[in-house]
Design a protein around this motif. Structure first.
Motif, PDB file in Angstrom:
ATOM      1  N   THR A   6      38.789 -22.194  -4.548  1.00  0.00           N
ATOM      2  CA  THR A   6      39.118 -21.936  -3.146  1.00  0.00           C
ATOM      3  C   THR A   6      38.202 -20.843  -2.597  1.00  0.00           C
ATOM      4  N   LYS A   7      37.889 -20.957  -1.328  1.00  0.00           N
ATOM      5  CA  LYS A   7      36.919 -20.066  -0.695  1.00  0.00           C
ATOM      6  C   LYS A   7      37.611 -18.903   0.007  1.00  0.00           C
ATOM      7  N   ASP A  67      36.405 -15.417  -4.160  1.00  0.00           N
ATOM      8  CA  ASP A  67      36.994 -16.745  -4.268  1.00  0.00           C
ATOM      9  C   ASP A  67      37.992 -16.799  -5.424  1.00  0.00           C
ATOM     10  N   THR A 117      39.747 -16.547  -0.910  1.00  0.00           N
ATOM     11  CA  THR A 117      41.208 -16.405  -1.031  1.00  0.00           C
ATOM     12  C   THR A 117      41.645 -15.332  -2.027  1.00  0.00           C
ATOM     13  N   ASP A 165      29.735 -25.194  -9.216  1.00  0.00           N
ATOM     14  CA  ASP A 165      29.678 -24.486  -7.929  1.00  0.00           C
ATOM     15  C   ASP A 165      30.115 -23.025  -8.054  1.00  0.00           C
ATOM     16  N   THR A 203      39.781 -19.405  -8.632  1.00  0.00           N
ATOM     17  CA  THR A 203      39.740 -20.604  -9.461  1.00  0.00           C
ATOM     18  C   THR A 203      41.161 -20.916  -9.911  1.00  0.00           C
ATOM     19  N   HIS A 213      32.139 -21.760 -10.218  1.00  0.00           N
ATOM     20  CA  HIS A 213      33.463 -21.618 -10.828  1.00  0.00           C
ATOM     21  C   HIS A 213      33.416 -22.032 -12.294  1.00  0.00           C
ATOM     22  N   LYS A 242      41.268 -24.498   2.220  1.00  0.00           N
ATOM     23  CA  LYS A 242      40.560 -23.498   1.417  1.00  0.00           C
ATOM     24  C   LYS A 242      39.811 -24.093   0.228  1.00  0.00           C
ATOM     25  N   ILE A 243      40.125 -25.342  -0.163  1.00  0.00           N
ATOM     26  CA  ILE A 243      39.529 -25.933  -1.366  1.00  0.00           C
ATOM     27  C   ILE A 243      38.044 -26.179  -1.139  1.00  0.00           C
ATOM     28  N   SER A 244      37.225 -25.683  -2.089  1.00  0.00           N
ATOM     29  CA  SER A 244      35.772 -25.790  -1.955  1.00  0.00           C
ATOM     30  C   SER A 244      35.128 -26.692  -3.004  1.00  0.00           C
ATOM     31  N   THR A 245      35.781 -26.879  -4.143  1.00  0.00           N
ATOM     32  CA  THR A 245      35.240 -27.726  -5.212  1.00  0.00           C
ATOM     33  C   THR A 245      36.391 -28.134  -6.113  1.00  0.00           C
ATOM     34  N   GLU A 246      36.244 -29.259  -6.806  1.00  0.00           N
ATOM     35  CA  GLU A 246      37.356 -29.727  -7.612  1.00  0.00           C
ATOM     36  C   GLU A 246      36.908 -30.679  -8.713  1.00  0.00           C
TER      37      GLU A 246
END
Length: 515
Positions: A330-331, A387, A333, A63, A389, A65, A433-437
């Protein structure tokens, strides 16, 4: 990404003359070994089960990152420059290092902070704020660290220790430097403040060692950081691994990704090659295993009777702890959390007790200490514009304890506890704020890296598992077999695994003398 050949068979049947070497594992130790072998004239093939080089130093792209999965810093940069120079190359033309100063910030639950940095007077000022009565002891600690660096790293760490006589000769120096004491015990002998003791003794955790039991030789890290600095490789360690791969290919070598070794073939006591999981056997004059030493001897040499590294001996071996690592993006940030730098260490309420639970009792605790990596403050390429990471790491027990953790059940619970610590102490408002993990548990280390017990750093560097006691770089189990990487001498950590390849280069004969 790396250049790919059309077929594995084209490596095996190619008409290039010369001695052949196979390196099992494209971790940083394996890549450095391949570079050293290429410089010595070998036709080198590196094989690895992953799709990208780097091993624990590889990355996942998701995504937008880039999640650097393992090591995050470069220390002792001259090691890499010397490696490139041995290949007739310029490291600084291939890799850009950015100095980080301060190195990292250590935080405690009560709000106390300690900023590790290179300037001696600024560092002493940090000590004075934390524990003014310990300044004299801290100065002595730095002197102690220097002595152990020059002996433990520059001397022992850059030459083979496979002969018992090599150990016997250095025993008086080990005794003089009190190598029998632990890192924590040595710090405690110099300073009284418990927080400062932690700040001076936690470094072995970065190579899989318990500060309460690892030999005090490892206080050398304090000198290593101060003398040579702490750096970040732009593009991450994954980018440096790809640069290493390009050097190997320029030497005429090949990287075979998505290819897993099944067995090291030994005939009449001499290695003759490697059999892949596909059944194809690739011939070689030299085989170097960058796989975990335990995996090498228990799995890859399962059909060969061992003289030293028998299943019984390996069963008694103490492995490092494992890791729970949460990678997330995070988006929007990039301008948030302005007091959070590239590296932050969040201490839990306990130190010695937590270490005992992780290393000795094998207990997964509610409290935790966290290492937080925010590379986007240094390298914008790790995340989409604006964003961030992150990766957040917590030491946890490996999979070999009797009271094993059911990670299918505990993973979401542990991540929730980790999130609460982060929101309360470092990154308020993080949840929204978390967008992917991506999450790695000890089972990921076992399956992705074929690491025994899911250990994060292979064999633990206790005194009786170091130097001569550690699996040797030149194997006594078969002629033509060598080992590099975290499980062999001198040990884990990026400087350590790069040094294993330097030692290898001094042991393997030049290609022209083989054929």
């Amino acid at each position: 990404m790396m250049t790919r050949i059309e077929t594995i068979e084209s490596v095996e049947t190619g008409d290039r003359a010369g001695a052949r070497a196979i390196v099992i594992g494209a971790g940083l130790g394996g890549l450095a070994a391949a570079m050293r072998l290429g410089a010595k004239g070998y036709r080198v093939t590196v094989i690895d089960k992953l799709d990208v080089p780097g091993g624990r130093g590889s990355a996942i792209w998701q995504d937008g990152h880039r999640f650097d999965l393992g090591p995050t810093i470069v220390t002792v940069p001259q090691l890499y420059r010397e490696l490139w120079q041995a290949c007739g190359r310029d490291f600084d033309a291939d890799v850009t290092l950015k100095p980080l100063d301060p190195f990292y910030e250590i935080r405690w639950p009560d709000g106390t902070k300690f900023v590790a940095q290179q300037d001696t007077e600024k560092l002493r000022a940090e000590v004075a704020k934390l524990a003014p009565g310990d300044l004299a002891g801290f100065d002595k600690f730095l002197v102690d660290s220097s002595k152990r660096y020059w002996f433990g790293f520059e001397d022992l760490g850059r030459r083979s220790m496979h002969k018992l006589w090599d150990l016997v000769k250095v025993l008086p120096t080990f005794a003089l430097l009190r190598a029998d004491k632990s890192v924590y015990a040595h710090a405690a002998s110099r300073v009284k403040d418990e927080k400062l003791r932690m700040a001076l003794s936690f470094h072995p955790l970065f190579i899989g060692g318990d500060p309460l039991h690892v030999t005090s030789m490892y206080i050398l890290v304090a000198y290593l950081e101060k003398e040579f600095g702490v750096h970040y490789a732009m593009g991450g360690l994954a980018g440096m691994a790809q640069a290493m791969g390009r050097v190997i290919e320029d030497q005429g070598g090949t990287l075979l990704m998505n290819t897993q070794a099944d067995e090291i073939v030994v005939r009449d006591g001499t290695v003759t090659g490697v059999r892949l999981e596909s059944g194809l056997e690739m011939g070689a004059d030299v085989v170097v295993s960058n796989a975990d030493a335990g995996h090498t001897y228990t799995r890859l040499m399962r059909n060969h009777k061992k003289k030293r590294w028998t299943p019984a001996k390996l069963k008694k071996t103490r492995y490092s702890m494992s890791l729970f690592v949460w990678y997330f993006g995070t988006k929007g940030t990039r301008g948030d959390w302005k007091d959070v730098g590239h590296h932050t260490i969040l201490n839990g309420p306990r130190y010695a007790g937590l270490l005992k639970d992780i290393f000795i009792k094998g207990k997964l605790c509610d409290d935790m200490s966290l290492y937080v990596h925010r590379p986007s403050v240094t390298d914008p390429s790790v995340a989409p514009e604006g964003d961030d990471t992150f990766y957040v790491l917590s030491p946890v027990p490996h999979l070999g304890h009797d009271n094993g953790v059911d990670w299918a059940v505990e993973e979401p619970k542990y991540k929730a506890k980790m999130l609460k610590v982060l929101e309360d102490q470092l990154l308020p408002g993080l949840t929204a704020k978390i967008s992917t993990e991506v999450v790695f548990t000890p089972e990921t280390f076992r399956d992705r890296y074929l690491s025994p017990l899911g250990a994060g750093f292979s064999i633990e560097p206790r005194i009786l598992q170091s130097a001569w006691f550690r699996p040797h770089n030149v194997s006594e189990e078969a002629k033509g077999l060598y080992l590099v990487g975290a499980g062999t001498h001198p040990g884990a950590g990026v400087p350590g695994v790069i040094s294993t390849a330097e030692v290898l280069g001094k042991l393997v004969p030049d290609a022209e003398t083989v054929k």
